[in-house]
Motif scaffolding. Sequence first.
Motif, mmCIF file in Angstrom:
data_model
loop_
_atom_site.group_PDB
_atom_site.id
_atom_site.type_symbol
_atom_site.label_atom_id
_atom_site.label_comp_id
_atom_site.label_asym_id
_atom_site.label_seq_id
_atom_site.Cartn_x
_atom_site.Cartn_y
_atom_site.Cartn_z
ATOM 1 N N GLY A 233 -49.387 -22.198 31.598
ATOM 2 C CA GLY A 233 -48.028 -22.595 31.268
ATOM 3 C C GLY A 233 -47.773 -22.934 29.817
ATOM 4 O O GLY A 233 -46.751 -23.566 29.502
ATOM 5 N N ALA A 234 -48.667 -22.545 28.901
ATOM 6 C CA ALA A 234 -48.451 -22.836 27.480
ATOM 7 C C ALA A 234 -47.295 -22.007 26.948
ATOM 8 O O ALA A 234 -47.137 -20.830 27.302
ATOM 9 N N ALA A 235 -46.492 -22.613 26.084
ATOM 10 C CA ALA A 235 -45.324 -21.910 25.538
ATOM 11 C C ALA A 235 -45.742 -20.775 24.616
ATOM 12 O O ALA A 235 -45.103 -19.722 24.585
ATOM 13 N N ASN A 236 -46.825 -20.969 23.875
ATOM 14 C CA ASN A 236 -47.344 -19.923 22.993
ATOM 15 C C ASN A 236 -48.804 -20.221 22.662
ATOM 16 O O ASN A 236 -49.326 -21.293 22.974
ATOM 17 N N MET A 237 -49.453 -19.273 21.988
ATOM 18 C CA MET A 237 -50.881 -19.413 21.695
ATOM 19 C C MET A 237 -51.170 -20.571 20.749
ATOM 20 O O MET A 237 -52.189 -21.255 20.871
ATOM 21 N N SER A 238 -50.283 -20.808 19.807
ATOM 22 C CA SER A 238 -50.501 -21.876 18.839
ATOM 23 C C SER A 238 -50.536 -23.233 19.537
ATOM 24 O O SER A 238 -51.437 -24.052 19.303
ATOM 25 N N ILE A 239 -49.557 -23.466 20.428
ATOM 26 C CA ILE A 239 -49.506 -24.727 21.174
ATOM 27 C C ILE A 239 -50.727 -24.855 22.077
ATOM 28 O O ILE A 239 -51.351 -25.918 22.170
ATOM 29 N N PHE A 240 -51.097 -23.757 22.741
ATOM 30 C CA PHE A 240 -52.250 -23.771 23.630
ATOM 31 C C PHE A 240 -53.528 -24.142 22.871
ATOM 32 O O PHE A 240 -54.313 -24.995 23.324
ATOM 33 N N SER A 241 -53.740 -23.508 21.720
ATOM 34 C CA SER A 241 -54.961 -23.763 20.943
ATOM 35 C C SER A 241 -55.008 -25.204 20.451
ATOM 36 O O SER A 241 -56.057 -25.859 20.502
ATOM 37 N N LYS A 242 -53.868 -25.727 19.980
ATOM 38 C CA LYS A 242 -53.828 -27.113 19.495
ATOM 39 C C LYS A 242 -54.093 -28.097 20.638
ATOM 40 O O LYS A 242 -54.816 -29.079 20.470
ATOM 41 N N GLN A 243 -53.499 -27.835 21.800
ATOM 42 C CA GLN A 243 -53.687 -28.736 22.939
ATOM 43 C C GLN A 243 -55.135 -28.719 23.411
ATOM 44 O O GLN A 243 -55.715 -29.766 23.701
ATOM 45 N N PHE A 244 -55.733 -27.524 23.470
ATOM 46 C CA PHE A 244 -57.108 -27.449 23.934
ATOM 47 C C PHE A 244 -58.057 -28.136 22.958
ATOM 48 O O PHE A 244 -59.006 -28.810 23.368
ATOM 49 N N LYS A 245 -57.779 -28.018 21.677
ATOM 50 C CA LYS A 245 -58.629 -28.694 20.694
ATOM 51 C C LYS A 245 -58.465 -30.203 20.797
ATOM 52 O O LYS A 245 -59.417 -30.969 20.623
#
Length: 304
Positions: A262-274
């Motif tokens: 459900g991530a809005a985009n790859m940038s948000i996903f990568s930041k959240q996972f980090k």
Amino acid sequence: MQSFISIPTIESGLYMFGGHKHTVNGSWSFFEQKHQVFELMVIVNGHQITEIRDHEPIDLGPGDAIIIAPGTYHTNRNASATSKMTYMCLHFDFEDTQIRSRMIGLLVNHKYAAETPLARRSYEMLDKIIEYSRDCKQQNDFDTQVNIEIALLKYLRDLNRLMGEVDYKDSGMPYTNKEAKVGRDIVMAIENRVNNDDSSPSFNFSDICKELAISNGYGHRVFKKVYGITPLHFIDKEKYEKVQRLLEYSGNSIEEIAYMTGAANMSIFSKQFKKWSGYSPTEYRKQVIHKRSVRSKNKVGYFE
């Protein structure tokens, strides 16, 4: 006649950090803090004063134990201005939401005197883990870490048995049966959305409340009361664990995994996972490929 015995699926999600045995000087104190996990403290010698917001100060002596609930603001200090004090502590969490709920309802934020079964068992478990950890060179050894996990799992098993005795004595819970049911319904709805609904993976807590026909405010209050953490924290934890599984065991690309959670985009996903793990998704997957064993949770404090 053929027989079939199934083996249960087990995903304990056992997590521990910040454990140690420490001897401190007189007048030692630690600033007010809270964690999103349980904190167990046992006094070895001396006396400690533990202050929990809106509670009377608790005087803990040799062998006494306390389990501090998730989200509880508290301070600790040496009761003596001159004498040393030694204590053992461990922060821990696990997957089973029902045991977690019962612990919050029955065991936390109380002093357990040295002669009680819970205090004795807590001392025994921490002392064993400290012994396993004594050799710094062996702390990352597989056998050592398995022994530590086994010690904590056996402790949780024993706590569950002790809670059965507490239930029998009808000590009373800080939430009603209705609130416990609402909390369980929220957990099941969140787990179902995260793990089984790949067609619409993007959701928020309002969607869960609408599905259960309750207000956001009521749902938030009940969930926090029953489980000691916020619904948002639980949603994030469930998503993080799904991402871990997909990165480790699936052949999906990172872009596909971002969409599936459900991530809005790859940038948000990568930041959240980090933020969750201390690694980017790419770094995490590379570590898994090479080691098949990544201990990334120890590197950050998001789930602390």
